[in-house]
Motif scaffolding. Sequence first.
Motif, short mmCIF file in Angstrom:
data_model
loop_
_atom_site.label_atom_id
_atom_site.label_comp_id
_atom_site.label_asym_id
_atom_site.label_seq_id
_atom_site.Cartn_x
_atom_site.Cartn_y
_atom_site.Cartn_z
N ILE A 226 0.84 -1.20 0.00
CA ILE A 226 0.00 0.00 0.00
C ILE A 226 0.88 1.26 0.00
CG2 ILE A 226 -1.67 1.34 1.33
CD1 ILE A 226 -2.91 -1.03 -0.10
N ALA A 227 1.98 1.23 0.75
CA ALA A 227 2.88 2.39 0.77
C ALA A 227 3.48 2.65 -0.61
CB ALA A 227 3.99 2.17 1.80
N VAL A 228 3.84 1.58 -1.33
CA VAL A 228 4.39 1.72 -2.68
C VAL A 228 3.33 2.29 -3.63
CG1 VAL A 228 5.22 0.43 -4.69
CG2 VAL A 228 6.14 -0.07 -2.42
N LEU A 229 2.10 1.78 -3.53
CA LEU A 229 1.02 2.26 -4.40
C LEU A 229 0.69 3.72 -4.10
CD1 LEU A 229 -1.34 -0.86 -4.35
CD2 LEU A 229 0.13 -0.10 -6.23
N GLN A 230 0.71 4.07 -2.82
CA GLN A 230 0.40 5.46 -2.45
C GLN A 230 1.51 6.39 -2.91
OE1 GLN A 230 -1.44 6.20 1.43
NE2 GLN A 230 0.04 7.83 1.80
N ALA A 231 2.76 5.98 -2.76
CA ALA A 231 3.88 6.82 -3.18
C ALA A 231 3.93 7.00 -4.68
CB ALA A 231 5.20 6.21 -2.68
N SER A 232 3.42 6.00 -5.44
CA SER A 232 3.43 6.10 -6.90
C SER A 232 2.16 6.75 -7.45
CB SER A 232 3.60 4.71 -7.51
OG SER A 232 2.52 3.85 -7.11
N GLY A 233 1.29 7.24 -6.54
CA GLY A 233 0.10 7.98 -6.95
C GLY A 233 -1.04 7.14 -7.47
N GLN A 234 -1.05 5.85 -7.18
CA GLN A 234 -2.09 4.98 -7.70
C GLN A 234 -3.33 4.90 -6.81
OE1 GLN A 234 -0.64 1.24 -9.68
NE2 GLN A 234 1.35 1.88 -8.85
N LEU A 235 -3.30 5.60 -5.68
CA LEU A 235 -4.46 5.65 -4.82
C LEU A 235 -5.24 6.95 -4.99
CD1 LEU A 235 -3.08 4.14 -1.46
CD2 LEU A 235 -4.11 2.97 -3.41
N GLY A 236 -4.93 7.68 -6.03
CA GLY A 236 -5.60 8.97 -6.26
C GLY A 236 -5.19 9.94 -5.17
N GLY A 237 -6.14 10.63 -4.65
CA GLY A 237 -5.84 11.55 -3.56
C GLY A 237 -6.10 10.94 -2.20
N SER A 238 -6.42 9.64 -2.17
CA SER A 238 -6.75 8.98 -0.91
C SER A 238 -5.48 8.69 -0.11
CB SER A 238 -7.51 7.68 -1.17
OG SER A 238 -8.67 7.92 -1.93
N SER A 239 -5.65 8.65 1.19
CA SER A 239 -4.52 8.37 2.08
C SER A 239 -4.85 7.16 2.94
CB SER A 239 -4.23 9.57 2.97
OG SER A 239 -3.26 9.25 3.94
N ALA A 240 -3.83 6.32 3.18
CA ALA A 240 -4.00 5.13 4.03
C ALA A 240 -3.54 5.39 5.45
CB ALA A 240 -3.20 3.97 3.43
N ASN A 241 -3.31 6.67 5.79
CA ASN A 241 -2.75 6.98 7.11
C ASN A 241 -3.70 6.64 8.26
OD1 ASN A 241 -0.47 7.91 5.87
ND2 ASN A 241 -1.02 10.08 5.99
N GLY A 242 -4.98 6.54 8.00
CA GLY A 242 -5.93 6.27 9.08
C GLY A 242 -6.05 4.82 9.46
N PHE A 243 -5.33 3.93 8.74
CA PHE A 243 -5.46 2.49 8.98
C PHE A 243 -4.16 1.90 9.54
CE2 PHE A 243 -8.59 3.32 5.63
CZ PHE A 243 -9.69 2.60 6.08
N VAL A 244 -4.33 0.86 10.34
CA VAL A 244 -3.22 -0.03 10.70
C VAL A 244 -3.38 -1.27 9.84
CG1 VAL A 244 -2.21 -1.48 12.50
CG2 VAL A 244 -3.01 0.82 13.07
N MET A 245 -2.33 -1.66 9.12
CA MET A 245 -2.44 -2.75 8.15
C MET A 245 -1.54 -3.91 8.51
SD MET A 245 -2.68 -0.69 4.58
CE MET A 245 -3.71 0.77 4.45
N LEU A 246 -2.11 -5.11 8.38
CA LEU A 246 -1.39 -6.34 8.68
C LEU A 246 -1.84 -7.40 7.69
CD1 LEU A 246 -2.26 -6.27 12.48
CD2 LEU A 246 -0.02 -5.67 11.58
N GLY A 247 -0.91 -8.12 7.11
CA GLY A 247 -1.31 -9.19 6.20
C GLY A 247 -0.20 -9.65 5.28
N GLU A 248 -0.20 -10.92 4.98
CA GLU A 248 0.76 -11.49 4.02
C GLU A 248 0.10 -11.60 2.66
OE1 GLU A 248 2.79 -15.83 3.02
OE2 GLU A 248 2.39 -15.31 5.12
#
Length: 507
Positions: free
Chosen positions: A86-108
């Motif tokens: 998700i960090a890679v997708l957000q840094a490359s602008g593929q999440l639009g203007g959305s931010s994942a900062n409000g979530f704690v993420m865990l998963g393989e």
Amino acid sequence: MLSKVTSFALIGLNGVPVEVEADINKGLTSYELVGLPDAAVKESKERINSAIRNSRLHFPVNRITINLAPADIKKEGSHYDLPIAIAVLQASGQLGGSSANGFVMLGELALDGSLRPVAGILPMLISAKKKGFARFIIPAANANEAAYIEGVEVYALGSLAQAVGLITGEGDFAPVPAKSFESALKSASYGSDMSLVKGQAVARRALEIAVAGGHNILLSGPPGSGKTMLARCIPTIMPDLTFDEALEVTQIHSVAGDLGEEGIISLRPFRTPHHTATTVSLCGGGNSKIRPGEISKAHKGVLFLDELPEYSRSALESLRQPLEDKVITVTRAGGSVTFPADFMLCASMNPCPCGNYGSSYKQCTCTPAQIHRYRAKISGPLLDRIDLQVEVDSVKYEELASESNGESSAEVKKRVERARAIQRERFGSSMTNANMGEREIKKYCRLSRECEQVLRGAFERLSLSARARSRIIKVARTIADLDLSPEIRPEHILEAASYRNFDSKEF
């Protein structure tokens, strides 16, 4: 472009926030991962690359730098796959203007982009909640585990694409519905019952006393006398787990990776490690990530050691500290972790190598030297920590053939819960008589002159240690509680002393 996503590291049962930072710049194609990652985290690059591409998204062909902060904590496990992706997708602008900062993420991540379950979800979510985090994205297979945490929004998703949809608002996803612990408690059941035990009145009484006061117990008798069956009945007469206790136990099993489909442990644990178990398997440890051992997995339940003298000396001696402190500290090269270890120890053994020493039905074929060597495998300090030492004999055929049943576990459990209620009122907490220190003994176990005389006689006759004397008093206090007696009487001291059978024998 720089992006940040929150995840968590797990140290023992304590979760520590980890900030996953991704920075994508122009330059030669590269992928650098820093922040003390272990092998599983380093290998995430190929999983993330394939997962992003198979989710119909674009993996940037640029210079990518991933930092897992704080950098002084070792990052272990595959649950960093999702936050890194998700960090890679957000840094490359593929999440639009959305931010994942409000979530704690865990998963393989699997290569096709699906999310696989990970161990330790529950303790990480509980730690995150205490630190103020309230929204989580976890794998769908961990949903049941997270359903018992109140006051948070947990989204259990099946793939990376769904996680992207949730963040961007393109998908309609509902948080995991809350589950009731009471319903899980009602649906759970043990496979044993005290009514199925034939004969063994003394052993049944000793089990009731042991559970009522939280005392450790040792059963000694010939093969086939029912020692294992008696031990398996212990959880059936213990009070039900409270929700807080169930969460504690579930966290341990979640970290160990052996949590069932229900998502919560609703029955008292009953752990029976084989006598070939190593010290590490009992105490916990591991080459990289320190995991709980059988001692911790028995927390709030029973640790049953069948054929006690067959265990290695080092394994048995490792029990001494957790039996006293109710926690176990595991120290390895990678660090030190403390796990809870508040369990009831139940052990069984044959009286001699052939098993027939003292039997009323079979003759012992062992020499005195063989019997001495066999019993000497159990050290005096360990034996001192076992409050009740009970000898059981083979059951008569008439008792086995009898169609009448003894008291059920439910009936015995009522008396146990009544005695536990007295102890809660006495101590103002969930502490049991077995956990009393010298200060509590002086305050709540005052002995009359007659009781002191009886105890002095037992002390001198059995050559007891100071610890054994204290444990007799604690057991007598439990017997008095079962009798609803505010004071310890001489008969209570006599019965408690009668359960120190092995103190008068050569061990």
